[in-house]
Motif scaffolding. Sequence first.
Motif, PDB file in Angstrom:
ATOM      1  N   LYS A   1     -11.227  -2.541  -9.355  1.00  0.00           N
ATOM      2  CA  LYS A   1     -10.230  -2.953  -8.367  1.00  0.00           C
ATOM      3  C   LYS A   1      -9.196  -3.915  -8.936  1.00  0.00           C
ATOM      4  O   LYS A   1      -8.305  -4.362  -8.211  1.00  0.00           O
TER       5      LYS A   1
ATOM      6  N   ARG B   1      -5.445   7.692  -9.198  1.00  0.00           N
ATOM      7  CA  ARG B   1      -4.885   8.868  -8.516  1.00  0.00           C
ATOM      8  C   ARG B   1      -3.730   9.445  -9.338  1.00  0.00           C
ATOM      9  O   ARG B   1      -2.890   8.699  -9.860  1.00  0.00           O
TER      10      ARG B   1
ATOM     11  N   THR C   1      -3.058   3.099  -9.885  1.00  0.00           N
ATOM     12  CA  THR C   1      -4.349   2.482  -9.557  1.00  0.00           C
ATOM     13  C   THR C   1      -4.127   1.439  -8.473  1.00  0.00           C
ATOM     14  O   THR C   1      -3.037   0.852  -8.379  1.00  0.00           O
TER      15      THR C   1
ATOM     16  N   LEU D   1      -4.465   0.160   0.883  1.00  0.00           N
ATOM     17  CA  LEU D   1      -4.650  -1.027   0.049  1.00  0.00           C
ATOM     18  C   LEU D   1      -3.527  -1.127  -0.984  1.00  0.00           C
ATOM     19  O   LEU D   1      -2.780  -0.176  -1.210  1.00  0.00           O
TER      20      LEU D   1
ATOM     21  N   HIS E   1      -3.436   4.774  -1.337  1.00  0.00           N
ATOM     22  CA  HIS E   1      -4.736   4.189  -1.721  1.00  0.00           C
ATOM     23  C   HIS E   1      -5.437   3.607  -0.492  1.00  0.00           C
ATOM     24  O   HIS E   1      -5.904   2.469  -0.507  1.00  0.00           O
ATOM     25  N   LYS E   2      -5.468   4.420   0.571  1.00  0.00           N
ATOM     26  CA  LYS E   2      -6.136   4.047   1.828  1.00  0.00           C
ATOM     27  C   LYS E   2      -5.541   2.784   2.439  1.00  0.00           C
ATOM     28  O   LYS E   2      -6.249   1.981   3.066  1.00  0.00           O
TER      29      LYS E   2
ATOM     30  N   ASN F   1     -12.711   8.312  -9.329  1.00  0.00           N
ATOM     31  CA  ASN F   1     -13.334   7.062  -8.901  1.00  0.00           C
ATOM     32  C   ASN F   1     -13.741   6.258 -10.132  1.00  0.00           C
ATOM     33  O   ASN F   1     -14.524   6.720 -10.979  1.00  0.00           O
TER      34      ASN F   1
ATOM     35  N   GLY G   1       0.797  -1.229   0.000  1.00  0.00           N
ATOM     36  CA  GLY G   1       0.000   0.000   0.000  1.00  0.00           C
ATOM     37  C   GLY G   1       0.824   1.270   0.000  1.00  0.00           C
ATOM     38  O   GLY G   1       0.288   2.341   0.288  1.00  0.00           O
TER      39      GLY G   1
ATOM     40  N   LYS H   1       0.127   5.639   2.734  1.00  0.00           N
ATOM     41  CA  LYS H   1      -1.245   5.183   2.455  1.00  0.00           C
ATOM     42  C   LYS H   1      -1.853   5.976   1.295  1.00  0.00           C
ATOM     43  O   LYS H   1      -2.807   6.735   1.468  1.00  0.00           O
TER      44      LYS H   1
ATOM     45  N   HIS I   1      -6.321  -1.251  -5.196  1.00  0.00           N
ATOM     46  CA  HIS I   1      -7.477  -2.069  -4.833  1.00  0.00           C
ATOM     47  C   HIS I   1      -8.649  -1.237  -4.300  1.00  0.00           C
ATOM     48  O   HIS I   1      -9.719  -1.802  -4.043  1.00  0.00           O
ATOM     49  N   ASP I   2      -8.457   0.054  -4.151  1.00  0.00           N
ATOM     50  CA  ASP I   2      -9.575   0.888  -3.703  1.00  0.00           C
ATOM     51  C   ASP I   2     -10.438   1.360  -4.863  1.00  0.00           C
ATOM     52  O   ASP I   2     -11.441   2.056  -4.648  1.00  0.00           O
TER      53      ASP I   2
END
Length: 503
Positions: free
Chosen positions: A173, A149, A142, A125, A122-123, A163, A102, A120, A144-145
Amino acid sequence: MAPNLEVVVGTYEQFLLGYTVDDVVNKYKMEQSFATHSHLASIRSVASNKHYLASSAADDTVCLYDMRTRMENGKLVHHNDTVNSVAFTPDASHIITASSDGTIGIVRCGNWQVEKHWLKPHKGLAVDTLAVHPTGKIAMTTGHDGVLRTWNLVKGRQAYATNLVPRWKLDAKNISVLKWSPTGNSYLLAANNRIDVYSVETAGIKEEFNFDAKVVCVEYLNDEYIAIGLADGKIIIHNCETGDLTKEIQAHEARVKCLASEGDMLVSASSSGEIKLWSVKSNELKLLSSTNCSARISCLTLNSCEYLKKKQDEITVLDKVPEKPSNKLRLKQCVIIEEEGGDENKTTRMSKKKRDKKKARKLLEEAEQANAEDENVKTVQTKKMKTDLPKKQKRDTSDLPSENPKKKKKLDSPNKRKSTDSVDDDITEVPAKKKKQKGIAAEKAIADKSNQINANKKKRKIPLEDTENSPKKPKAVVVKVHKGEHALVKKKKKKNFKNKISR
């Protein structure tokens, strides 16, 4: 001829392999140039720029290589999970890594220090794909969230996020391909059987493609055309502007795992280990060369061979043999005068030269022997001179007058001693040659000295023997007694004093 390209392949068997592409009279050959086993798990991504080469694997490391020396520079270990993607900036100043832990890391090339580490992005992930803009100022990722970005590499922070879930749904994902166009005016995303091409100006979708088989890899040939590798072994060329299908060919029996292009050439690799070189002209594919690495290929990159060309040029310059001057120039520069008799005169000249050399050698040897004999004679003479020197004579001090003991102590000291016999000693130590030179002056000095010694004996009243046998007077001792002391103490001190004198 110098190689045009070098194909670098990573495999599931943990090997990194290199193949050079040589052009010999319009016939291309692929030959293996190197093979390394630096990783402990399957290799997931390979990237190269200038003389740098980097490979990431499932062993949580990134291996760095210098292609000029073909040596490993070291490893990056700032990730704690599989490193899924690696990419260099266009000027090769930094390398960017994306991992399943992540995090995203930015490392400066050369000193290999981590300058930025997003923990973090991607949060927390996993980060799956990574692509750097041709200007080197923007990067996209890209994860898994399900969010695409964009990162500002100049300021080192996130620029914006898109998104993907509303359009891609579950595939958002599992994005497998993320690519920028050569000019950076567009980019594409691929997942399962689908490809979307986005425009940077309109910030919307330019074209959408759907296929019967899974899309494994995609490569931009130019801003208009893209080559797509499918899981059924086909390679398809599409026009991004119109969306038309221009070419479809069955390239491999197994799935097409990787694609890479350089100019008019396209390189494809399959999971079976096949590597094929294609020429792309007027949107047609023509096979130039192929080879098999006998391993399952997982990733691929192309590297220009400018450093190899320089090395070959240096080698050719060193290997050049200086040309010998022609016979005509020799005839003009060299003049040879021959006497009558031809060969006989030559032999006599050669024999004379040899004789002269022998004579010179004999003369040198005789001179060296003479020098050696002279040196031996000199050494023998010096030894004799040393043995002939007179020895020092001991003086009789019985006839000398007595001296005070205080003066004796001063004379005995090595630094301040000045004996009256220094003249005699000096004269006796003088070698025979110096005595002849001094002659009468030395004899007069000895006579004067002896007269002075006799005069001193007459003046002295006490002989030396009496002074030595005369008893020594005891030194006076002063005893101080305080007023308050008892009379017994005085008596004891007197007794002690007497005992000391008797002892």
